[in-house]
Motif scaffolding. Structure first.
Motif, PDB file in Angstrom:
ATOM      1  N   ASP A  68     116.170  98.075 -33.442  1.00 37.16           N
ATOM      2  CA  ASP A  68     114.872  98.408 -34.383  1.00 37.16           C
ATOM      3  C   ASP A  68     114.870 100.183 -33.898  1.00 37.16           C
ATOM      4  OD1 ASP A  68     112.891  98.356 -35.692  1.00 37.16           O
ATOM      5  OD2 ASP A  68     111.307  97.265 -34.591  1.00 37.16           O
ATOM      6  N   PHE A  69     116.096 100.878 -34.892  1.00 41.44           N
ATOM      7  CA  PHE A  69     115.657 102.305 -34.856  1.00 41.44           C
ATOM      8  C   PHE A  69     114.800 103.482 -34.776  1.00 41.44           C
ATOM      9  CE2 PHE A  69     117.007 106.412 -36.234  1.00 41.44           C
ATOM     10  CZ  PHE A  69     117.838 107.135 -35.042  1.00 41.44           C
ATOM     11  N   TYR A  70     113.453 103.465 -33.374  1.00 45.89           N
ATOM     12  CA  TYR A  70     112.685 104.184 -34.198  1.00 45.89           C
ATOM     13  C   TYR A  70     111.106 103.515 -34.994  1.00 45.89           C
ATOM     14  CZ  TYR A  70     113.872 107.636 -31.663  1.00 45.89           C
ATOM     15  OH  TYR A  70     114.038 108.887 -30.644  1.00 45.89           O
ATOM     16  N   ARG A  71     111.397 101.760 -34.863  1.00 41.81           N
ATOM     17  CA  ARG A  71     110.651 101.014 -35.865  1.00 41.81           C
ATOM     18  C   ARG A  71     111.454 100.993 -37.212  1.00 41.81           C
ATOM     19  NH1 ARG A  71     105.081 102.650 -33.828  1.00 41.81           N
ATOM     20  NH2 ARG A  71     105.620 104.391 -35.088  1.00 41.81           N
ATOM     21  N   ILE A  72     111.930 101.071 -37.347  1.00 39.84           N
ATOM     22  CA  ILE A  72     112.931 101.105 -38.826  1.00 39.84           C
ATOM     23  C   ILE A  72     113.261  99.353 -39.772  1.00 39.84           C
ATOM     24  CG2 ILE A  72     115.783 100.784 -38.450  1.00 39.84           C
ATOM     25  CD1 ILE A  72     114.206 102.592 -41.006  1.00 39.84           C
ATOM     26  N   LEU A  75     110.443  98.902 -41.984  1.00 35.35           N
ATOM     27  CA  LEU A  75     110.565  99.641 -43.390  1.00 35.35           C
ATOM     28  C   LEU A  75     111.160  99.278 -44.313  1.00 35.35           C
ATOM     29  CD1 LEU A  75     110.472 103.800 -42.669  1.00 35.35           C
ATOM     30  CD2 LEU A  75     107.747 102.480 -42.938  1.00 35.35           C
ATOM     31  N   LYS A  76     111.569  97.897 -43.973  1.00 35.39           N
ATOM     32  CA  LYS A  76     112.190  96.998 -45.283  1.00 35.39           C
ATOM     33  C   LYS A  76     111.629  96.549 -46.145  1.00 35.39           C
ATOM     34  CE  LYS A  76     110.527  92.597 -43.889  1.00 35.39           C
ATOM     35  NZ  LYS A  76     110.705  91.894 -42.716  1.00 35.39           N
ATOM     36  N   ASP A  77     110.696  96.478 -46.929  1.00 34.50           N
ATOM     37  CA  ASP A  77     110.190  97.035 -48.255  1.00 34.50           C
ATOM     38  C   ASP A  77     111.160  98.524 -49.206  1.00 34.50           C
ATOM     39  OD1 ASP A  77     108.906  94.537 -47.561  1.00 34.50           O
ATOM     40  OD2 ASP A  77     106.967  95.467 -47.260  1.00 34.50           O
ATOM     41  N   GLU A 105     117.116 111.370 -44.271  1.00 34.64           N
ATOM     42  CA  GLU A 105     115.615 111.870 -43.157  1.00 34.64           C
ATOM     43  C   GLU A 105     115.028 110.347 -43.107  1.00 34.64           C
ATOM     44  OE1 GLU A 105     116.264 114.967 -40.602  1.00 34.64           O
ATOM     45  OE2 GLU A 105     117.078 113.982 -41.819  1.00 34.64           O
ATOM     46  N   TYR A 106     114.900 110.524 -42.458  1.00 31.76           N
ATOM     47  CA  TYR A 106     113.544 108.794 -41.373  1.00 31.76           C
ATOM     48  C   TYR A 106     112.522 110.031 -41.063  1.00 31.76           C
ATOM     49  CZ  TYR A 106     111.714 105.305 -39.386  1.00 31.76           C
ATOM     50  OH  TYR A 106     110.573 104.307 -38.357  1.00 31.76           O
ATOM     51  N   ILE A 123     110.781 107.596 -45.071  1.00 29.71           N
ATOM     52  CA  ILE A 123     112.747 108.410 -45.487  1.00 29.71           C
ATOM     53  C   ILE A 123     112.592 109.141 -47.217  1.00 29.71           C
ATOM     54  CG2 ILE A 123     115.135 106.947 -46.285  1.00 29.71           C
ATOM     55  CD1 ILE A 123     113.603 104.295 -45.505  1.00 29.71           C
ATOM     56  N   ARG A 124     113.969 110.036 -47.195  1.00 33.22           N
ATOM     57  CA  ARG A 124     114.360 110.736 -47.828  1.00 33.22           C
ATOM     58  C   ARG A 124     115.382 110.614 -47.783  1.00 33.22           C
ATOM     59  NH1 ARG A 124     111.687 114.660 -51.200  1.00 33.22           N
ATOM     60  NH2 ARG A 124     109.820 115.535 -50.212  1.00 33.22           N
TER      61      ARG A 124
END
Length: 150
Positions: A68-72, A75-77, A105-106, A123-124
């Motif tokens: 869980d890299f910085y709570r990524i 953001l699965k949705d 970029e996150y 995320i961009r």
């Protein structure tokens, strides 16, 4: 089929350009400033997709399953619909490719923390590449800038 990492090229900072008085710096000074590019204050994120799997990466390494890299993972949705669309493309018009990697970029609260981008993380995307069966992470196309909605 194993998913492999393809890294985005290094982007120099304006501080580096100024320190060495590069031609780019002198040119920008000539018209009074710099233009904003795709690099923002966050962490590099790679979304590596094949027909049957996907993996996320930071700039330097692939994330392990469940990491869980910085709570990524929260953001699965945001990224799962994109993964499904890329997987569909890999079964249709992009069937000659074995993998597509999206680079971006996150960013957001508690990620880097130097610039406030609002109350939500996002995320961009700014680029991508395909990997053909006989190639090693060779970029062969580019994705126009885009934002995944919050």
């Amino acid at each position: 089929m194993e998913i492999e990492q393809s890294k985005w090229l290094h982007i120099e900072s304006s501080a580096h350009e100024k320190e060495f008085a590069t031609p780019a710096w002198r040119h920008a000074e000539g018209f009074g400033g710099w233009a904003v590019t795709e690099k923002i204050d966050g962490y590099s994120l790679g979304i590596h997709v094949s027909t049957g799997a996907f993996r996320l990466s930071s700039r330097e390494c692939m994330l392990e399953e469940g990491e869980d890299f910085y709570r990524i993972l929260q953001l699965k949705d945001l990224y799962r619909p994109l993964v499904k669309a890329v997987q569909k493309a890999l079964q249709g018009p992009c069937a000659a490719w074995r993998q597509i990697t999206l680079h971006g970029e996150y960013f957001g609260p508690r990620i880097m923390g130097r610039i406030v981008y609002g109350k939500t993380r996002s995320i961009r995307l700014f680029g991508g590449c395909s990997i053909e069966p006989a190639e090693e992470a060779a970029c062969s196309w580019s994705l126009a800038s885009g934002v995944l909605p919050n």
